[in-house]
Design an enzyme around this catalytic site. Structure first.
Site, PDB file in Angstrom:
ATOM      1  N   LEU A  95       0.809  -1.221   0.000  1.00  0.00           N
ATOM      2  CA  LEU A  95       0.000   0.000   0.000  1.00  0.00           C
ATOM      3  C   LEU A  95       0.841   1.269   0.000  1.00  0.00           C
ATOM      4  O   LEU A  95       1.899   1.327   0.631  1.00  0.00           O
ATOM      5  CB  LEU A  95      -0.906  -0.013   1.227  1.00  0.00           C
ATOM      6  CG  LEU A  95      -1.790  -1.265   1.347  1.00  0.00           C
ATOM      7  CD1 LEU A  95      -2.577  -1.223   2.661  1.00  0.00           C
ATOM      8  CD2 LEU A  95      -2.728  -1.400   0.163  1.00  0.00           C
ATOM      9  N   HIS A  96       0.355   2.262  -0.701  1.00  0.00           N
ATOM     10  CA  HIS A  96       0.974   3.594  -0.697  1.00  0.00           C
ATOM     11  C   HIS A  96      -0.103   4.626  -0.396  1.00  0.00           C
ATOM     12  O   HIS A  96      -1.269   4.272  -0.159  1.00  0.00           O
ATOM     13  CB  HIS A  96       1.702   3.857  -2.019  1.00  0.00           C
ATOM     14  CG  HIS A  96       0.856   3.632  -3.242  1.00  0.00           C
ATOM     15  ND1 HIS A  96      -0.289   4.348  -3.500  1.00  0.00           N
ATOM     16  CD2 HIS A  96       0.995   2.757  -4.282  1.00  0.00           C
ATOM     17  CE1 HIS A  96      -0.819   3.943  -4.643  1.00  0.00           C
ATOM     18  NE2 HIS A  96      -0.065   2.963  -5.138  1.00  0.00           N
TER      19      HIS A  96
ATOM     20  N   HIS B  69      -3.533   4.297  -2.122  1.00  0.00           N
ATOM     21  CA  HIS B  69      -4.475   3.376  -1.473  1.00  0.00           C
ATOM     22  C   HIS B  69      -5.061   4.000  -0.206  1.00  0.00           C
ATOM     23  O   HIS B  69      -6.262   3.889   0.062  1.00  0.00           O
ATOM     24  CB  HIS B  69      -3.781   2.071  -1.064  1.00  0.00           C
ATOM     25  CG  HIS B  69      -3.172   1.293  -2.186  1.00  0.00           C
ATOM     26  ND1 HIS B  69      -1.811   1.255  -2.414  1.00  0.00           N
ATOM     27  CD2 HIS B  69      -3.733   0.514  -3.144  1.00  0.00           C
ATOM     28  CE1 HIS B  69      -1.570   0.472  -3.450  1.00  0.00           C
ATOM     29  NE2 HIS B  69      -2.711   0.014  -3.921  1.00  0.00           N
TER      30      HIS B  69
ATOM     31  N   ASP C 235      -5.905   3.982 -12.363  1.00  0.00           N
ATOM     32  CA  ASP C 235      -6.360   2.927 -13.268  1.00  0.00           C
ATOM     33  C   ASP C 235      -7.698   3.357 -13.870  1.00  0.00           C
ATOM     34  O   ASP C 235      -8.743   2.802 -13.557  1.00  0.00           O
ATOM     35  CB  ASP C 235      -6.487   1.608 -12.517  1.00  0.00           C
ATOM     36  CG  ASP C 235      -5.148   1.155 -11.963  1.00  0.00           C
ATOM     37  OD1 ASP C 235      -4.248   0.859 -12.770  1.00  0.00           O
ATOM     38  OD2 ASP C 235      -4.992   1.141 -10.737  1.00  0.00           O
TER      39      ASP C 235
ATOM     40  N   GLN D 270      -9.692   0.760 -15.689  1.00  0.00           N
ATOM     41  CA  GLN D 270     -10.257  -0.187 -14.724  1.00  0.00           C
ATOM     42  C   GLN D 270     -11.557   0.373 -14.142  1.00  0.00           C
ATOM     43  O   GLN D 270     -12.554  -0.350 -14.007  1.00  0.00           O
ATOM     44  CB  GLN D 270      -9.245  -0.444 -13.614  1.00  0.00           C
ATOM     45  CG  GLN D 270      -9.757  -1.316 -12.493  1.00  0.00           C
ATOM     46  CD  GLN D 270      -8.640  -1.706 -11.539  1.00  0.00           C
ATOM     47  OE1 GLN D 270      -7.850  -2.593 -11.819  1.00  0.00           O
ATOM     48  NE2 GLN D 270      -8.568  -1.030 -10.402  1.00  0.00           N
TER      49      GLN D 270
ATOM     50  N   VAL E  55      -3.084  10.183  -6.603  1.00  0.00           N
ATOM     51  CA  VAL E  55      -2.174  10.802  -5.635  1.00  0.00           C
ATOM     52  C   VAL E  55      -0.770  10.783  -6.242  1.00  0.00           C
ATOM     53  O   VAL E  55      -0.344   9.765  -6.796  1.00  0.00           O
ATOM     54  CB  VAL E  55      -2.193  10.050  -4.285  1.00  0.00           C
ATOM     55  CG1 VAL E  55      -1.195  10.656  -3.312  1.00  0.00           C
ATOM     56  CG2 VAL E  55      -3.601  10.072  -3.698  1.00  0.00           C
TER      57      VAL E  55
ATOM     58  N   SER F 138       2.470   0.905  -6.801  1.00  0.00           N
ATOM     59  CA  SER F 138       3.284  -0.140  -6.149  1.00  0.00           C
ATOM     60  C   SER F 138       4.450  -0.526  -7.038  1.00  0.00           C
ATOM     61  O   SER F 138       5.486  -0.969  -6.558  1.00  0.00           O
ATOM     62  CB  SER F 138       2.426  -1.373  -5.845  1.00  0.00           C
ATOM     63  OG  SER F 138       1.309  -1.010  -5.071  1.00  0.00           O
TER      64      SER F 138
END
Lengths: 283, 283
Positions: free
Chosen positions: B33-34, B37, B151, B154, B177, B187
């Site tokens: 996670l960053h 997320h 994304d 997506q 972000v 990631s």
């Protein structure tokens, strides 16, 4: 009894009912109801607070050369029958309500469970079934959904899909309902002339014969299949699409009969293609 | 905070909570996670009574030559970050929990929304995404599900699928972000060496340049695309996979910019393939 055409409207009504703690049973149908459908409705009525029956002739489960246009319909009669059974909601969408402009999502069930039987002779059929049933599951979000065992492969495909996609409710398969002479009830029986209807008895009769063979000790799938084939060959108007002796859950072909065995037939009797099957526990 | 590995166990726990009137927010992730997320998690935390975060590196959305085996993972660190954000449930299944023996159901989203961009260069990718997200939707049955706009395709695919299959909840797309220097968080940034990380800035910089062009009056998609291509060509280690200027909802290619425009890039910078995009309202 309410009749809804719009998926979103029905979804929100049922959501509100579920918030008050009511359980919902779903009976998906293509209409032109017979006693087979009504047996599902009655079981749903006994087991749930609210019963929703969908009536939708799903175009994407018909092949280009199949009987979509001529599939029998009689909404008024269906509605009267369902009202008499105490159904709460009929969901009767138009094609554009289910597949609006730009629609593009399909549910595919791969493997043995769709590769054989009707999956082999009706390519795309189970994709259409799995897609519409996924949609109905999300619209109604039932506690229990009821399907007829005449479409044995459909039940296996829906169980596979529901388990794979983590749908959280019970799939109930109800027994085949037959006429007094053995013919399995089907909306497509309306296509049969009086003489062809007589010929069509060969499906159930050959299955009953197979049951007797197995009860008398026969354990060879080949022998059972061969006897059924021989029996059907005696009816000139009957043309076999498939005769399969498979495991009832995986639909994998069997050599030696054991466990829960499904014997499934698809036979053209004149124009209509009829299916029938027998499920039997073999020790 | 609870950690669940078994889909059925989590499903039943959340079902019980929903029966008490609690709303559930879902944040699907592949872990590592960053801040991107965590921005989703924080929004979910603000908008729902219960927050569930899934951590699952979904094998079926990776192609045979992609980075499934090397995809970065650090569950302990992820769990600590989520605990600190006040998350209620982590769903961390193993592959066999999601795709047990005999698994065979896949969700396909067809048409413009998957045919171009990452759908063209990563065949099967969105089938994997749509399938796992359908499963997560059924397991968690959230009120709201949160996805990152990095994304962008997506998000478009999931919106299409959720609408087509009648999933009854809100899809929330949260802003990209970025690092202080403009690099979109990913990631996969962990794969970048110090010099390649510098080269990777060309993605965001060319997008910012495009925004300036459009704000200055440019309305030709070709001119914007060409300028981005020229800008990226100045970085020898950068290899363009695609540069697309499309309608943000249908993903149909535009000639003249108008409405909600999505400019999306996929660029290999050394080994890792990075994506970035810009969404802009054009009058």
């Amino acid at each position: 009894m309410e009749v809804d055409q719009n998926p979103r409207v029905l979804q929100q009504k049922l959501k509100a009912l579920k918030k008050t703690g009511k359980s919902v049973g779903l009976v998906p149908t293509m209409g032109f109801l017979h006693e087979g459908h009504l047996s599902l409705v009655r079981q749903a009525r006994r087991e749930n607070d609210v019963v929703a029956v969908s009536i939708f002739v799903n175009p994407i489960q018909f092949g280009p050369k199949e009987d979509l246009a001529s599939y029998p319909r009689d909404f008024e009669r269906d509605a009267a029958l369902l009202e008499a059974e105490g159904v709460d909601f009929i969901f009767a969408p138009e094609v554009a309500d289910m597949y609006p402009e730009g629609y593009g999502t399909y549910v595919d069930v791969e493997g043995e469970v769709t590769g054989r039987l009707c999956g082999a002779s009706r390519p795309g059929h189970f994709r259409g079934v799995a897609t519409v049933v996924s949609k109905l599951f999300n619209i109604v979000a039932p506690e229990r959904a009821y399907f007829g065992s005449k479409d044995a492969q459909q039940v296996a495909v829906i169980r596979r899909m529901a388990s794979d996609l983590n749908f959280d409710f019970e799939i109930v398969a109800c027994p085949i309902v037959r006429e007094a002479d053995g013919l399995a009830l089907s909306s497509r029986n309306v296509y049969l002339s009086e003489s062809k209807r007589q010929d069509a008895l060969v499906l159930s009769q050959s299955l009953f014969m197979a049951r007797e063979m197995i009860e008398a000790g026969e354990r060879s799938a080949f022998a059972v299949r061969d006897a059924i084939s021989e029996r059907i060959r005696q009816v000139p108007s009957a043309e076999v699409d498939y005769i399969e002796v498979v495991d009832a859950f995986s639909l994998e072909p069997l050599e030696t009969l054991s466990g829960t065995v499904l014997i499934a037939l698809a036979v053209k009797v004149g124009k209509p293609r009829l299916i029938d099957n027998l499920q039997i526990e073999v020790k």
